[in-house]
Design a protein around this motif. Structure first.
Motif, short mmCIF file in Angstrom:
data_model
loop_
_atom_site.label_atom_id
_atom_site.label_comp_id
_atom_site.label_asym_id
_atom_site.label_seq_id
_atom_site.Cartn_x
_atom_site.Cartn_y
_atom_site.Cartn_z
N SER A 185 0.81 -1.21 0.00
CA SER A 185 0.00 0.00 0.00
C SER A 185 0.85 1.26 0.00
O SER A 185 0.53 2.24 -0.69
CB SER A 185 -0.92 0.00 1.23
OG SER A 185 -1.74 -1.14 1.26
N VAL A 186 1.94 1.26 0.77
CA VAL A 186 2.73 2.47 0.95
C VAL A 186 3.72 2.67 -0.19
O VAL A 186 3.86 3.77 -0.74
CB VAL A 186 3.47 2.43 2.30
CG1 VAL A 186 4.45 3.59 2.42
CG2 VAL A 186 2.47 2.46 3.44
N ASP A 187 4.45 1.60 -0.55
CA ASP A 187 5.50 1.71 -1.57
C ASP A 187 5.04 1.28 -2.95
O ASP A 187 5.84 1.28 -3.90
CB ASP A 187 6.71 0.87 -1.14
CG ASP A 187 7.39 1.44 0.08
OD1 ASP A 187 7.53 2.68 0.15
OD2 ASP A 187 7.77 0.67 0.97
N HIS A 188 3.77 0.85 -3.08
CA HIS A 188 3.18 0.49 -4.37
C HIS A 188 3.99 -0.59 -5.09
O HIS A 188 4.29 -0.48 -6.28
CB HIS A 188 3.05 1.73 -5.25
CG HIS A 188 2.32 2.87 -4.59
ND1 HIS A 188 0.98 2.83 -4.28
CD2 HIS A 188 2.77 4.08 -4.13
CE1 HIS A 188 0.62 3.96 -3.68
NE2 HIS A 188 1.70 4.74 -3.57
N LEU A 189 4.33 -1.63 -4.35
CA LEU A 189 5.04 -2.76 -4.93
C LEU A 189 4.07 -3.91 -5.15
O LEU A 189 3.01 -3.98 -4.52
CB LEU A 189 6.17 -3.21 -3.99
CG LEU A 189 7.22 -2.16 -3.64
CD1 LEU A 189 8.21 -2.73 -2.63
CD2 LEU A 189 7.95 -1.68 -4.89
N ALA B 108 6.95 -7.05 -2.38
CA ALA B 108 6.62 -6.67 -1.01
C ALA B 108 6.96 -7.79 -0.03
O ALA B 108 7.46 -7.54 1.07
CB ALA B 108 5.13 -6.33 -0.91
N GLY B 109 6.71 -9.03 -0.44
CA GLY B 109 7.06 -10.17 0.41
C GLY B 109 8.56 -10.28 0.61
O GLY B 109 9.03 -10.57 1.72
N GLU B 110 9.32 -10.05 -0.45
CA GLU B 110 10.78 -10.11 -0.32
C GLU B 110 11.30 -8.99 0.57
O GLU B 110 12.19 -9.21 1.40
CB GLU B 110 11.40 -10.02 -1.72
CG GLU B 110 11.11 -11.24 -2.59
CD GLU B 110 11.55 -11.05 -4.03
OE1 GLU B 110 11.93 -9.90 -4.38
OE2 GLU B 110 11.52 -12.02 -4.80
N LEU B 111 10.74 -7.79 0.42
CA LEU B 111 11.19 -6.67 1.25
C LEU B 111 10.83 -6.88 2.72
O LEU B 111 11.59 -6.48 3.61
CB LEU B 111 10.57 -5.37 0.73
CG LEU B 111 11.05 -4.07 1.39
CD1 LEU B 111 12.54 -3.88 1.17
CD2 LEU B 111 10.28 -2.88 0.82
N ARG C 127 6.98 6.32 4.08
CA ARG C 127 6.43 6.87 2.84
C ARG C 127 7.43 7.74 2.08
O ARG C 127 7.12 8.27 1.02
CB ARG C 127 5.17 7.70 3.15
CG ARG C 127 4.00 6.88 3.67
CD ARG C 127 2.83 7.77 4.08
NE ARG C 127 1.64 7.00 4.40
CZ ARG C 127 1.41 6.42 5.57
NH1 ARG C 127 2.32 6.52 6.54
NH2 ARG C 127 0.31 5.73 5.78
N MET C 128 8.61 7.90 2.66
CA MET C 128 9.62 8.78 2.05
C MET C 128 10.46 8.08 0.99
O MET C 128 11.27 8.71 0.32
CB MET C 128 10.55 9.34 3.13
CG MET C 128 9.85 10.23 4.13
SD MET C 128 11.00 10.87 5.37
CE MET C 128 9.87 11.85 6.39
N GLY C 129 10.31 6.78 0.85
CA GLY C 129 11.08 6.07 -0.15
C GLY C 129 11.53 4.71 0.34
O GLY C 129 11.41 4.37 1.52
N LEU C 130 12.07 3.94 -0.59
CA LEU C 130 12.46 2.57 -0.30
C LEU C 130 13.62 2.49 0.68
O LEU C 130 13.67 1.61 1.54
CB LEU C 130 12.82 1.86 -1.60
CG LEU C 130 12.83 0.32 -1.58
CD1 LEU C 130 11.47 -0.22 -1.19
CD2 LEU C 130 13.24 -0.21 -2.95
#
Length: 530
Positions: free
Chosen positions: A353-357, A362-365, A413-416
């Motif tokens: 939702s936040v990083d739009h992946l 998202a699971g890997e992160l 929300r500022m970035g990865l």
């Protein structure tokens, strides 16, 4: 005669007992890692069960039929069409996904109280093997819903409930087995390293589930289920419940530690000489030998004799609750585990939702949270061993965790890059207290001196502490599902409040540790009887 190769000299430098202990350490590590490996897929697949795709995307094989997709009740915007999996394609999908988590964790919490009592009365190897085989079957059954095109919420809920019940066989069994093989020396470090199986299992589960989540999410459950079942067979073939089964010693040192396995007792002897009195006293032994809560008895006054036959009697549920510290640590774990399991089940969806992946990335992160947790558990064990203050170590990490969660919600929300850093830091601070309480603290309480060497109490004590914690684990994801529609910031406020409550329940024990001077104020200080 030729000198032996360096590798062979290294091998023979370890005793038979040391090799067996290393083997049991590794085996129980892998066994419980496989349990966590099978719990992780549901959090990875959530992004696939409910997702939006562009109108031009083709539905995947094995997905919903056209009639089901056309019957979706909610209106799509911005040129999007729904391609989720019924019944999780509705507007209330967060509540439905939360119900899946709640059904598993609530069954796990209820079953844990019974599991410890049952585990004391049946052979650990058989009990754990049956649990792993059943868990593998029901984990795979959830994934079969994909291949058989099942869209009944009841099917998935019932599968989760039964899986939650059978998974309760794992934790009391492996903790009891490991504690049988290792004494109290460096218990925080040993169990801190050992408890990294939780993070390793979560990471492997995320990677395995993520590999198939976008193409065939059913395999995200079937493969982990097969792994758990296979490890159940390994457990049946190789697990040794107790060192006495193969005539090994049960501790890292034979220095007056046989009181832990219920086979020996102590008797006072003549006073020690002046030279003997001047020798430094082991903090663990000093706590053990406190006769009146104030005056220590020197170890030289003690001899080891054969134990009483009654020392192996199973402890009652109420008897376990009367052990000093059990209630406080159980309630602390309730809130600590609430935070940990909310991340376990909702973090990938939050990242999506936040990083739009997509679901796979998202699971890997999300595995970075578990990487942080791996180091957090080890750090908590090392610090608590060094300071000999379990409650204070947990309290410090809980105190730091709350503001860290606030920062996480603000900067993610500022970035990865910001998300990566905060995932590692949050994982360490959130998982550290949880790992320490479920391992070293549980083992300390399960072998408390008030039990007089009754090793059979360990399974019940472990189950009470982890079972109470599992109540929080059930509530956390459920509350996250109910609160998240109003905004993810509110979910983080809930998690910060839970951390504060966990710290509150440890205040008395922390005060007791800090006010008790000297080396005897170690991890046993808050456990004295009142």
């Amino acid at each position: 005669m030729a000198r032996l190769p360096a590798g062979i000299r290294l091998i023979i430098s370890f005793s038979r007992d040391q090799w067996y202990r290393a083997f049991i350490f590794a085996l129980t590590y892998l066994l419980y890692a496989s349990f966590h490996l099978s719990r992780k897929p549901i959090s990875i697949v959530k992004g696939e069960l409910h997702k939006h795709c562009t109108a031009g995307d083709e539905p995947r094989l094995g997905g919903q039929s056209d009639s089901i997709r056309l019957a979706a009740p909610h209106q799509l915007q911005d040129n999007e069409s729904d391609c989720g999996w019924a019944p999780f394609d509705k507007d209330n999908y967060q509540q439905l996904l939360g119900a899946l988590d709640y059904s598993f964790l609530c069954a796990y919490a209820v079953g844990m109280y019974l599991s410890g009592i049952i585990g004391e009365r049946v052979p650990t190897r058989y009990y754990l093997t049956c649990g792993m085989l059943a868990s593998g079957a029901f984990t795979a059954l959830f994934g079969l819903g994909y291949f058989y095109d099942i869209h009944s919420l009841g099917f998935y809920v019932v599968t989760q409930v039964i899986n939650g019940l059978v998974q309760t066989t794992g934790w009391p069994s492996v903790v009891t087995c490991l504690s049988n093989w290792f004494g109290k020396g460096r218990r925080g470090l040993i169990m801190g390293v050992w408890n990294s199986h939780t993070s390793v299992g979560n990471i492997l589960g995320s990677l395995i589930a993520g590999y198939w989540v976008s193409t065939c999410w059913g395999l995200s459950f079937v493969v982990p289920g097969a792994i758990v079942a296979a490890m159940g067979v390994v457990c049946f073939l190789f697990l040794i419940e107790h060192p006495k089964d193969i005539r090994c010693t049960s501790t890292l040192s034979t220095h007056l530690k046989a009181y832990e396995n219920g086979t020996n007792r102590f008797r006072l002897q003549k006073p020690a000489s002046l030279r003997e009195k001047s020798r430094p006293l082991d903090p663990e032994m000093q706590c053990l030998l406190l006769s009146d809560g104030k005056t220590p008895i020197h170890p030289s006054h003690i001899v080891v004799l054969p134990g009483d036959s009654g020392s192996g009697m199973a402890i009652s549920f109420t008897g376990a609750l009367r052990i000093p510290g059990v209630i406080e640590f159980s309630l602390c774990l309730l809130f600590a585990k609430l935070v940990s399991y909310t991340f376990l089940f909702w973090l990938p969806l939050y990242i999506t939702s936040v990083d739009h992946l997509d679901a796979q990335r998202a699971g890997e992160l999300s595995t970075l949270f578990d990487v942080g947790g791996l180091f957090g558990g080890i750090l908590a064990g090392v610090i608590s061993d060094r300071l000999e203050k379990r409650a204070s170590t947990c309290g410090l990490m809980l105190l730091l965790a709350a503001p860290t969660l606030y920062v996480f919600s603000a900067v993610s929300r500022m970035g990865l890059e910001a998300t990566v850093v905060m995932l590692l830091l949050s994982g360490a601070l959130v998982s550290g207290p949880y790992a320490l309480i479920t391992t070293a603290v549980s083992a300390d309480l399960g072998t408390h001196k008030s039990l007089k060497g009754n090793s059979h109490a360990l399974s019940t004590v472990t189950a009470i502490i982890d079972g109470t914690g599992s109540v929080g684990a059930a509530l956390g994801p459920l509350l996250a599902g109910l609160i998240s529609p109003s905004g993810w910031s509110n979910v983080f406020y809930m998690l910060m409040f839970a951390d504060a409550c966990a710290l509150l329940f440890l205040v008395r024990l922390i005060h007791k540790e800090l006010s008790c001077p000297g080396p005897a104020a170690g991890n046993q200080a808050p456990l004295k009887e009142h």
